[in-house]
Write an enzyme that holds these catalytic residues in place. Structure first.
Site, PDB file in Angstrom:
ATOM      1  N   TYR A  77      -5.551   1.975  12.950  1.00 56.20           N
ATOM      2  CA  TYR A  77      -5.517   0.794  12.074  1.00 56.20           C
ATOM      3  C   TYR A  77      -4.643   0.949  10.828  1.00 56.20           C
ATOM      4  O   TYR A  77      -4.472  -0.013  10.091  1.00 56.20           O
ATOM      5  CB  TYR A  77      -6.935   0.384  11.668  1.00 56.20           C
ATOM      6  CG  TYR A  77      -7.744   1.487  11.006  1.00 56.20           C
ATOM      7  CD1 TYR A  77      -7.578   1.792   9.654  1.00 56.20           C
ATOM      8  CD2 TYR A  77      -8.672   2.236  11.724  1.00 56.20           C
ATOM      9  CE1 TYR A  77      -8.313   2.798   9.053  1.00 56.20           C
ATOM     10  CE2 TYR A  77      -9.414   3.242  11.133  1.00 56.20           C
ATOM     11  CZ  TYR A  77      -9.234   3.522   9.794  1.00 56.20           C
ATOM     12  OH  TYR A  77      -9.952   4.516   9.200  1.00 56.20           O
ATOM     13  N   ARG A  80      -8.003   7.649   0.649  1.00 55.84           N
ATOM     14  CA  ARG A  80      -8.633   8.559   1.615  1.00 55.84           C
ATOM     15  C   ARG A  80      -7.534   9.071   2.540  1.00 55.84           C
ATOM     16  O   ARG A  80      -7.053   8.326   3.384  1.00 55.84           O
ATOM     17  CB  ARG A  80      -9.734   7.815   2.384  1.00 55.84           C
ATOM     18  CG  ARG A  80     -10.083   8.464   3.699  1.00 55.84           C
ATOM     19  CD  ARG A  80     -11.329   7.906   4.306  1.00 55.84           C
ATOM     20  NE  ARG A  80     -11.287   6.497   4.681  1.00 55.84           N
ATOM     21  CZ  ARG A  80     -10.658   6.019   5.772  1.00 55.84           C
ATOM     22  NH1 ARG A  80      -9.954   6.808   6.554  1.00 55.84           N
ATOM     23  NH2 ARG A  80     -10.719   4.735   6.057  1.00 55.84           N
ATOM     24  N   HIS A  95     -12.013   8.247   8.071  1.00 60.32           N
ATOM     25  CA  HIS A  95     -13.229   7.748   7.415  1.00 60.32           C
ATOM     26  C   HIS A  95     -14.364   8.758   7.588  1.00 60.32           C
ATOM     27  O   HIS A  95     -15.010   9.160   6.629  1.00 60.32           O
ATOM     28  CB  HIS A  95     -13.625   6.386   7.990  1.00 60.32           C
ATOM     29  CG  HIS A  95     -14.983   5.940   7.564  1.00 60.32           C
ATOM     30  ND1 HIS A  95     -15.256   5.541   6.271  1.00 60.32           N
ATOM     31  CD2 HIS A  95     -16.157   5.860   8.238  1.00 60.32           C
ATOM     32  CE1 HIS A  95     -16.549   5.235   6.181  1.00 60.32           C
ATOM     33  NE2 HIS A  95     -17.105   5.425   7.347  1.00 60.32           N
TER      34      HIS A  95
HETATM   35  C1  LIG Z   1     -25.380  -1.771   4.392  1.00 63.13           C
HETATM   36  C2  LIG Z   1     -24.416  -1.072   5.301  1.00 63.13           C
HETATM   37  N1  LIG Z   1     -23.588  -1.781   6.071  1.00 63.13           N
HETATM   38  C3  LIG Z   1     -22.699  -1.156   6.885  1.00 63.13           C
HETATM   39  C4  LIG Z   1     -22.665   0.214   6.952  1.00 63.13           C
HETATM   40  C5  LIG Z   1     -21.661   0.916   7.879  1.00 63.13           C
HETATM   41  N2  LIG Z   1     -20.611   1.529   7.042  1.00 63.13           N
HETATM   42  C6  LIG Z   1     -20.587   2.843   6.820  1.00 63.13           C
HETATM   43  S1  LIG Z   1     -19.308   3.295   5.847  1.00 63.13           S
HETATM   44  C7  LIG Z   1     -18.739   1.718   5.719  1.00 63.13           C
HETATM   45  C8  LIG Z   1     -17.506   1.399   4.917  1.00 63.13           C
HETATM   46  C9  LIG Z   1     -17.657   1.642   3.461  1.00 63.13           C
HETATM   47  O1  LIG Z   1     -16.422   1.506   2.802  1.00 63.13           O
HETATM   48  P1  LIG Z   1     -16.253   1.796   1.278  1.00 63.13           P
HETATM   49  O2  LIG Z   1     -17.370   1.181   0.501  1.00 63.13           O
HETATM   50  O3  LIG Z   1     -14.869   1.401   0.897  1.00 63.13           O
HETATM   51  O4  LIG Z   1     -16.447   3.388   1.165  1.00 63.13           O
HETATM   52  P2  LIG Z   1     -15.507   4.555   1.736  1.00 63.13           P
HETATM   53  O5  LIG Z   1     -16.043   4.940   3.070  1.00 63.13           O
HETATM   54  O6  LIG Z   1     -14.112   4.046   1.821  1.00 63.13           O
HETATM   55  O7  LIG Z   1     -15.646   5.671   0.759  1.00 63.13           O
HETATM   56  C10 LIG Z   1     -19.554   0.860   6.459  1.00 63.13           C
HETATM   57  C11 LIG Z   1     -19.328  -0.595   6.585  1.00 63.13           C
HETATM   58  C12 LIG Z   1     -23.579   0.927   6.147  1.00 63.13           C
HETATM   59  N3  LIG Z   1     -23.585   2.276   6.120  1.00 63.13           N
HETATM   60  N4  LIG Z   1     -24.433   0.278   5.319  1.00 63.13           N
END
Ligand SMILES: Cc1ncc(C[n+]2csc(CCOP(=O)(O)OP(=O)(O)O)c2C)c(N)n1
Ligand SMILES: [Mg+2]
Length: 362
Positions: free
Chosen positions: A269, A256, A260
């Site tokens: 970070y 990415r 985010h």
């Molecule tokens: C069940 C749940 N827990 C926490 C969140 C908050 N949250 C939103 S994005 C994220 C990180 C996700 O990371 P990843 O799976 O690596 O996807 P990326 O954003 O890197 O594409 C979190 C913890 C959520 N949306 N749903």
């Protein structure tokens, strides 16, 4: 598992290297490999222009929070390109490029980023983006199991991030897929980070692909910034599923480049040097170099292509911004064909609360 099968989860498959040179065989891309390569390049450019547009609209207060797509276009396009019309796609928010490939109109997508419930056209077989991390992997397996039970030749693809692999839903999806030999391909877009949590904090496993082995799934690691490699691995996995040979887990290694979401500041970070190293592996720049060398693209035709892509996104944005907001309770229509008494009560309560806030404003 044979040594060869374990190797497939440890060594990323690559066709187009970082300099844009072929290091492996081009996948079968139908009648004209040149036309298909250009189609990939244009759609990847469209996904990037889309991302930049929504972030600009968010800054102007005209769009919701949005997660950048920049750097991940090869995975998003490559994973959806082998799908046929009857196949299902269930993704998270980082795969807008996959939705474009599946046939969801840009206007519908932009409308959804104004914060309104989008109406995905019937028949595109693409679920709206899932924000609840990891759940869509179970939806994909369920869709695949349903297709198998009803004898439809449909395959489902579920896509999640590296962070999502730590959710129970991810393991449950792999388990069900393996036991029921569901015609599904489960894809992990490993972009290095889950907001501020690095990949190494998600699992002690050397790769995420190797986790599939424990569930009895053929599993593949692929260079996610290489459109030809992603397409090749996905095509093989989709066709295996369609032939009745069961599921596959695919881990695509990507990064990415942006924040985010528009609510995040990644400089707090992660190291700028890490970002720079990945910029050099940019999936669009890599394909561009290849297309220029092959004579399929020139500097001038690229300028025209980029201008036409921007125009397409701008036109869709104007249209989406002019659309009337849908009723705030419209999502109840999509929740269930036969709403339960509890759902009906929630709907009634929402309408009451809306009327009350309306009265208070007047
Ligand atoms: C069940 C749940 N827990 C926490 C969140 C908050 N949250 C939103 S994005 C994220 C990180 C996700 O990371 P990843 O799976 O690596 O996807 P990326 O954003 O890197 O594409 C979190 C913890 C959520 N949306 N749903
Ligand atoms: Mg991630």
């Amino acid at each position: 598992m044979s040594t060869q099968q374990i190797d497939a989860t440890m060594v990323p498959y690559q066709v187009l290297n970082e300099e844009g040179r072929l290091v492996g065989p081009l996948p079968d891309m139908g009648a004209s490999a040149g036309d298909t390569s250009m189609y990939f390049y244009r759609t990847m450019s469209l996904a990037r222009a889309f991302s930049n547009k929504i972030i600009a609209l968010q800054r102007q207060g005209r769009a919701t929070t949005f997660g950048s797509l920049v750097g991940q276009e090869a995975t998003a396009i490559g994973l959806a390109a082998p799908l046929q019309a009857q196949d299902w796609l269930a993704t998270s928010y980082r795969e807008i490029g996959s939705h474009i490939i599946k046939g969801v109109p840009l206007t519908t997508l932009i409308y959804s980023f104004r914060g309104f419930t989008p109406t995905y056209p019937q028949g595109v077989n693409c679920l709206p983006i899932q924000i609840v991390i990891g759940t869509q992997m179970l939806h994909a397996v369920g869709l695949a199991m349903g297709a198998k039970l009803s004898g439809e030749p449909a395959v489902a693809v579920g896509v999640c991030g590296d962070g999502a692999t730590s959710e129970g839903d991810f393991s449950e999806a792999l388990n069900f897929a393996g036991v029921y030999k569901a015609p599904v391909v489960l894809v992990v877009q490993n972009n290095g980070w889950a907001i501020s949590v690095p990949r190494k904090r998600q699992s002690a496993a050397t790769t995420l692909a190797v986790r599939g082995v424990g569930f009895g799934l053929p599993s593949r690691l692929v260079d996610g910034n290489d459109i030809f490699a992603v397409y090749a691995v996905m095509r093989e996995a989709v066709e295996r599923a369609r032939a009745g040979d069961g599921p596959t887990l695919v881990e695509a290694l990507t990064y990415r480049i942006g924040a985010h979401t528009t609510a995040d500041d990644p400089t707090r970070y992660r190291d700028e040097q890490e970002v720079e190293a990945w910029r050099a592996k940019d999936p669009l720049a890599r394909l561009r170099r290849y297309l220029l060398a092959e004579g399929l693209l020139t500097e001038e035709s690229d300028r025209e292509l980029q201008a036409s892509v921007e125009e397409e996104v701008n036109e869709a944005a104007s249209e989406a911004l002019a659309m009337p907001p849908n009723a705030p309770d419209s999502f109840f229509a999509w929740a269930s064909e036969n709403p339960s008494p509890r759902l009906q009560a929630q709907h009634t309560e929402m309408l009451r609360a809306l009327r009350q806030s309306q009265d208070e404003r007047e």
